[in-house]
Design an enzyme around this catalytic site. Structure first.
Site, PDB file in Angstrom:
ATOM      1  N   ARG A   1     -56.438 101.085  28.057  1.00 49.82           N
ATOM      2  CA  ARG A   1     -55.001 102.155  28.218  1.00 49.82           C
ATOM      3  C   ARG A   1     -55.659 103.192  29.143  1.00 49.82           C
ATOM      4  O   ARG A   1     -54.847 103.489  29.981  1.00 49.82           O
ATOM      5  CB  ARG A   1     -54.697 102.531  26.732  1.00 49.82           C
ATOM      6  CG  ARG A   1     -53.545 103.502  27.084  1.00 49.82           C
ATOM      7  CD  ARG A   1     -52.415 103.762  26.128  1.00 49.82           C
ATOM      8  NE  ARG A   1     -52.831 103.586  24.983  1.00 49.82           N
ATOM      9  CZ  ARG A   1     -53.609 104.314  23.978  1.00 49.82           C
ATOM     10  NH1 ARG A   1     -53.937 105.499  24.640  1.00 49.82           N
ATOM     11  NH2 ARG A   1     -54.009 104.178  22.649  1.00 49.82           N
TER      12      ARG A   1
ATOM     13  N   TYR B   1     -31.431 105.431  43.698  1.00 48.71           N
ATOM     14  CA  TYR B   1     -31.660 104.138  42.956  1.00 48.71           C
ATOM     15  C   TYR B   1     -31.104 104.397  41.552  1.00 48.71           C
ATOM     16  O   TYR B   1     -31.213 105.309  40.998  1.00 48.71           O
ATOM     17  CB  TYR B   1     -33.162 103.961  42.936  1.00 48.71           C
ATOM     18  CG  TYR B   1     -33.558 102.513  42.069  1.00 48.71           C
ATOM     19  CD1 TYR B   1     -33.061 101.317  42.352  1.00 48.71           C
ATOM     20  CD2 TYR B   1     -33.863 102.651  40.614  1.00 48.71           C
ATOM     21  CE1 TYR B   1     -33.214 100.333  41.491  1.00 48.71           C
ATOM     22  CE2 TYR B   1     -34.100 101.519  39.956  1.00 48.71           C
ATOM     23  CZ  TYR B   1     -33.774 100.169  40.374  1.00 48.71           C
ATOM     24  OH  TYR B   1     -33.885  99.237  39.538  1.00 48.71           O
TER      25      TYR B   1
ATOM     26  N   ASP C   1     -40.093 108.990  46.546  1.00 45.81           N
ATOM     27  CA  ASP C   1     -39.856 107.476  46.217  1.00 45.81           C
ATOM     28  C   ASP C   1     -40.196 106.696  47.471  1.00 45.81           C
ATOM     29  O   ASP C   1     -39.138 106.772  48.413  1.00 45.81           O
ATOM     30  CB  ASP C   1     -38.875 107.123  45.358  1.00 45.81           C
ATOM     31  CG  ASP C   1     -38.757 105.811  45.019  1.00 45.81           C
ATOM     32  OD1 ASP C   1     -39.298 104.913  45.639  1.00 45.81           O
ATOM     33  OD2 ASP C   1     -37.762 105.497  44.105  1.00 45.81           O
TER      34      ASP C   1
ATOM     35  N   LYS D   1     -41.745  95.802  44.662  1.00 48.71           N
ATOM     36  CA  LYS D   1     -40.768  95.563  46.039  1.00 48.71           C
ATOM     37  C   LYS D   1     -42.133  95.066  46.810  1.00 48.71           C
ATOM     38  O   LYS D   1     -42.596  94.302  46.681  1.00 48.71           O
ATOM     39  CB  LYS D   1     -40.123  96.789  46.173  1.00 48.71           C
ATOM     40  CG  LYS D   1     -39.296  97.275  44.876  1.00 48.71           C
ATOM     41  CD  LYS D   1     -38.110  96.294  44.484  1.00 48.71           C
ATOM     42  CE  LYS D   1     -37.539  96.882  43.028  1.00 48.71           C
ATOM     43  NZ  LYS D   1     -37.147  98.232  43.016  1.00 48.71           N
TER      44      LYS D   1
END
Ligand SMILES: *Cc1c(COP(=O)(O)O)cnc(C)c1O
Length: 382
Positions: free
Chosen positions: A46, A98, A172, A197
């Site tokens: 982690r 978005y 973004d 993406k």
């Protein structure tokens, strides 16, 4: 290194034990210690995993940052940024976001006392006028999804920092990718990606990324990533790392095909509006030309017949363009924002900014352009 070289080599080293050229998939949760606290830099995955570290270094490199962070999704990357804030803090952001970002802002973080102001960020003054003592973060998308509006990143960043240098500006950069624009170079503090993406590029993973160039901010984000735990796993990290190695090649073709599709639609007698920043008719074309190296593969448009029937007929008729959510993969996709990606935005808000039922969004892939245009052509005849 220039961008095309960074995409392949940025932040990468051959693996030490074997010389393996590609970073192996270190599919492990934990690492042997020779004595309590004595280890080779890895304790528990982690906190850090070597495959993820290689990817995070690549993330930093392609955005000209110093630190990169890989998350289990784009939204968990945004979630990490918002955890820098505390109740009462204000965020100014776009009204054309978005859908999932809008949902997180309004339905999760509003409830914890963060305040959001949604404005048309296309005008710098709209943002600056809203800045108050409580403003801590400006959250921008450019080009916006799905209306392809362009935000003047330098204009907004300078104006906001003039008022208060402590206000963080985040972009973004999912739609543009660093192949087209590098917000950290424009004065922004944080770059975020849905690596699902274009960075991944093959529609085979869900992942988020943050990139920064400030040591203190990097420490804070790393602490949140570690403490909240929404990390990218080693297998996905490997896939994203492989995807990035062809980012420049894919983007070049996405841009060529995107422009060709936009021009084709603009000339077509069944199409009314085309939203593509590369078209001279686009209202923000000049800013786009200054800010971006090219215009990308995302194209939105409307049919002249704005009825639901005609729109759905088109959406059902494409053969190469697959009707599906998401974007940025090698294959072309077609999407209906109202029922798919932007369904989480209340109808009233959607209509206010122009996301009506007739809007169609294309993610233009890297197939042969003749086949793509043939497909659009036959679907428009239906
Ligand atoms: C997809 C997307 C996100 C969310 O990313 P996930 O990987 O789906 O969590 C955020 N911003 C933009 C612009 C996106 O397209």
């Amino acid at each position: 290194m220039k961008f095309n070289t960074k995409a392949i080599h940025g932040g990468q080293q051959h693996e030490e034990a074997t010389g393996s050229v590609m970073t192996p998939i270190f599919q492990t949760s934990t690492y042997a210690q020779s004595s309590p606290g004595v280890h080779k830099g890895y304790e528990y995955s982690r906190a850090a995993n070597p495959t993820r570290t290689a990817l995070e270094n690549a993330f930093a490199s392609i955005e000209n940052g110093t630190h990169g962070f890989a998350f289990s999704s784009g939204l968990s990357a945004i979630d990490c940024v918002l955890r820098l804030l505390k109740p009462g803090d204000e965020i100014i952001t776009g009204d054309d976001l978005y859908g999932g970002t809008y949902r997180m802002f309004t339905r999760l973080f509003q409830k914890y006392g963060l305040k959001f102001k949604f404005v048309d960020v296309g005008e710098v003054t709209n943002v600056v006028d809203e800045v108050s003592d409580a403003t801590k973060l400006i959250w921008l998308e450019t080009p916006t999804n799905p209306l392809m509006k362009i935000v003047d990143v330098v204009g907004v960043t300078n104006a906001v920092k003039n008022k208060n240098t402590d206000i963080l500006v985040a972009v973004d950069n999912t739609f543009a990718t660093p192949y087209l624009q590098r917000p950290l170079d424009l004065g922004v503090d944080i770059v975020m990606h849905s690596a699902t993406k274009y960075l991944g590029g093959h529609s085979d993973l869900v992942m988020g990324a943050l990139m920064v160039k400030d040591e203190k901010l990097a420490k804070e984000l790393h602490f949140i990533q570690f403490a909240a735990g929404a990390i990218a796993g080693p297998m996905d990290s490997f896939l994203a790392l492989r995807g990035i190695k062809t980012l420049h090649l894919r983007m070049q073709r996405h841009c060529e095909n995107g422009m060709a599709v936009a021009k084709f639609l603009k000339e077509h007698n069944k199409v009314s509006n085309v939203y593509y920043p590369g078209l001279e008719s686009h209202p923000n074309h000049e800013i786009a030309k200054n800010q971006m190296d090219d215009f990308g593969g995302m194209v939105s448009f409307r049919l002249k017949d704005e009825s639901k029937k005609a729109t759905f007929k088109f959406l059902e008729s494409t053969k190469l363009f697959t009707l599906a959510e998401s974007l940025g993969g090698v294959e072309s996709l077609v999407n209906h924002p109202t029922t798919m990606t932007h369904a989480s935005i209340p109808e009233e808000e959607r209509l206010k900014i122009g996301i009506t039922e007739s809007l169609i969004r294309l993610s233009v892939g890297v197939e042969d352009i003749d086949d793509l245009l043939d497909d659009l052509s036959q679907a428009l005849k239906q």
